[in-house]
Design a protein around this motif. Structure first.
Motif, PDB file in Angstrom:
ATOM      1  N   GLY A   1      -2.608   5.536   8.533  1.00 23.74           N
ATOM      2  CA  GLY A   1      -4.043   5.370   8.363  1.00 23.74           C
ATOM      3  C   GLY A   1      -4.720   6.695   8.048  1.00 23.74           C
ATOM      4  O   GLY A   1      -5.639   6.760   7.221  1.00 23.74           O
ATOM      5  N   MET A   2      -4.241   7.762   8.660  1.00 26.32           N
ATOM      6  CA  MET A   2      -4.824   9.080   8.431  1.00 26.32           C
ATOM      7  C   MET A   2      -4.516   9.585   7.025  1.00 26.32           C
ATOM      8  O   MET A   2      -5.413  10.053   6.320  1.00 26.32           O
ATOM      9  CB  MET A   2      -4.302  10.069   9.467  1.00 26.32           C
TER      10      MET A   2
ATOM     11  N   THR B   1      -8.662   8.029  -3.680  1.00 22.56           N
ATOM     12  CA  THR B   1      -8.887   6.592  -3.675  1.00 22.56           C
ATOM     13  C   THR B   1      -7.981   5.942  -4.720  1.00 22.56           C
ATOM     14  O   THR B   1      -7.501   6.619  -5.646  1.00 22.56           O
ATOM     15  CB  THR B   1     -10.340   6.261  -4.016  1.00 22.56           C
TER      16      THR B   1
ATOM     17  N   SER C   1       0.857  -1.182   0.000  1.00 15.69           N
ATOM     18  CA  SER C   1       0.000   0.000   0.000  1.00 15.69           C
ATOM     19  C   SER C   1       0.891   1.230   0.000  1.00 15.69           C
ATOM     20  O   SER C   1       1.683   1.423   0.925  1.00 15.69           O
ATOM     21  CB  SER C   1      -0.907   0.007   1.242  1.00 15.69           C
TER      22      SER C   1
ATOM     23  N   HIS D   1      -2.022  17.670   5.740  1.00 14.79           N
ATOM     24  CA  HIS D   1      -2.267  16.251   5.990  1.00 14.79           C
ATOM     25  C   HIS D   1      -1.257  15.735   7.010  1.00 14.79           C
ATOM     26  O   HIS D   1      -0.337  16.452   7.422  1.00 14.79           O
ATOM     27  CB  HIS D   1      -2.235  15.428   4.696  1.00 14.79           C
TER      28      HIS D   1
ATOM     29  N   GLN E   1      -2.109   5.147  -3.959  1.00  7.94           N
ATOM     30  CA  GLN E   1      -2.926   6.343  -3.779  1.00  7.94           C
ATOM     31  C   GLN E   1      -2.074   7.593  -3.909  1.00  7.94           C
ATOM     32  O   GLN E   1      -0.918   7.609  -3.481  1.00  7.94           O
ATOM     33  CB  GLN E   1      -3.600   6.327  -2.403  1.00  7.94           C
TER      34      GLN E   1
ATOM     35  N   ARG F   1      -3.775   7.897   4.438  1.00  7.90           N
ATOM     36  CA  ARG F   1      -4.449   7.063   3.444  1.00  7.90           C
ATOM     37  C   ARG F   1      -5.894   7.506   3.266  1.00  7.90           C
ATOM     38  O   ARG F   1      -6.432   7.480   2.152  1.00  7.90           O
ATOM     39  CB  ARG F   1      -4.380   5.589   3.865  1.00  7.90           C
ATOM     40  N   SER F   2      -6.514   7.955   4.355  1.00 13.77           N
ATOM     41  CA  SER F   2      -7.895   8.438   4.256  1.00 13.77           C
ATOM     42  C   SER F   2      -7.957   9.821   3.618  1.00 13.77           C
ATOM     43  O   SER F   2      -8.983  10.212   3.067  1.00 13.77           O
ATOM     44  CB  SER F   2      -8.531   8.485   5.649  1.00 13.77           C
ATOM     45  N   GLN F   3      -6.842  10.578   3.681  1.00 14.72           N
ATOM     46  CA  GLN F   3      -6.814  11.928   3.126  1.00 14.72           C
ATOM     47  C   GLN F   3      -6.426  11.945   1.646  1.00 14.72           C
ATOM     48  O   GLN F   3      -6.654  12.937   0.958  1.00 14.72           O
ATOM     49  CB  GLN F   3      -5.821  12.785   3.930  1.00 14.72           C
TER      50      GLN F   3
END
Length: 270
Positions: free
Chosen positions: A247-248, A255, A157, A203, A194, A250-252
């Protein structure tokens, strides 16, 4: 990244032989350096075992010193490291990793670089690397990529800053091939790529790049790298913080699907 050498006994031995022969001949480091294509300071590094001599250095040194057989015999014992000593621990863990998550903010991770991209990155290093050293590092980097296709493959990832993908490393043609390589990888089920858009004002990755590795024992370790080398982190608190941070971001980020569309558009514009 530092030199792939760390003053091994074989390098110090070779350097001592060269220095003894040079001094016995009465040649200065400056004159010797002109002949072998090294600066006086680079010659000094070889003589104290801090720099791996190139094949050309070995050949030319034997000629200049009038001792080809002695220099070549000493060179046969040189242990040419594939990686810097500080990178060995990470490479060992990477080769056995079950999962690998990484955030890249300056240059693409070696695991996804094309050969030409890797050669450009390594060729830009200061102090400059010899051509044969660059090629050794390129091949070592490419060989690590078996991690992506082995059975079972690693779960990869990546979150990559958009500006990393826009920098024309190696020129337009090299960048286009690199972007196409990322698109090919993004189609694999074990790989998620991503992009962090430049337009994002803030971020969680502002502290710099890092890598998270999951071991076969299902434990997580982290790896961070800077100008002076890299460090594998195993402290649970430190790893946990980087885990949360990843994790943060990746959410920001975009996709995987939207990231692929952006990369495809960037490639088509070149």
């Amino acid at each position: 990244m530092q030199d792939c050498v760390d003053g091994s006994p074989s390098m110090r031995m070779f350097g001592a032989v060269v220095r003894a022969l040079r001094e016995a001949r009465g040649g200065s480091r400056e004159d010797f350096g002109v002949y072998v294509g090294y600066s006086a300071s680079q010659v000094a590094m070889v003589e104290r075992g801090a720099r791996m001599p190139s094949a050309r250095f070995v050949a030319r040194a034997g000629e200049f010193l009038g001792a080809r057989e002695a220099v070549e015999a000493a060179a046969e014992h040189l242990e040419r490291r594939r990686y810097p000593a500080w990178f060995d621990d990470y490479v060992e863990k990477e080769s056995a990793a079950v999962s690998l998550w990484a955030y890249d903010s300056h240059v693409l991770k070696g695991l996804v670089q094309t050969e030409d991209y890797a050669r450009t990155v390594l060729g830009a290093r200061v102090p400059m690397l010899d051509d044969d050293e660059i090629e050794r590092r390129v091949q070592a980097r490419l060989e690590r990529q078996v991690l992506l296709t082995r059975v079972p493959p690693v779960s990869l990832s990546l979150v990559i800053e958009e500006w990393v993908l826009r920098r024309p490393v190696g020129g337009v043609a090299v960048l286009r091939c690199q972007l196409e390589r990322l698109l090919e990888l993004s189609e694999k089920r074990n790989i998620s790529i991503q992009v962090m858009p430049t337009a994002i004002e803030s971020h969680a990755g502002f502290t710099g790049p890092w890598t998270l590795l999951e071991t076969p024992e299902r434990e997580w370790v982290a790896y961070v790298e800077g100008q002076a080398g890299g460090l594998v982190l195993q402290d649970r608190t430190e790893v946990s913080e980087l885990f949360q941070r990843f994790g943060m971001i990746r959410s920001q980020a975009l996709t995987p699907g939207d990231s692929a569309k952006l990369i495809e558009r960037m490639a088509s514009e070149l």
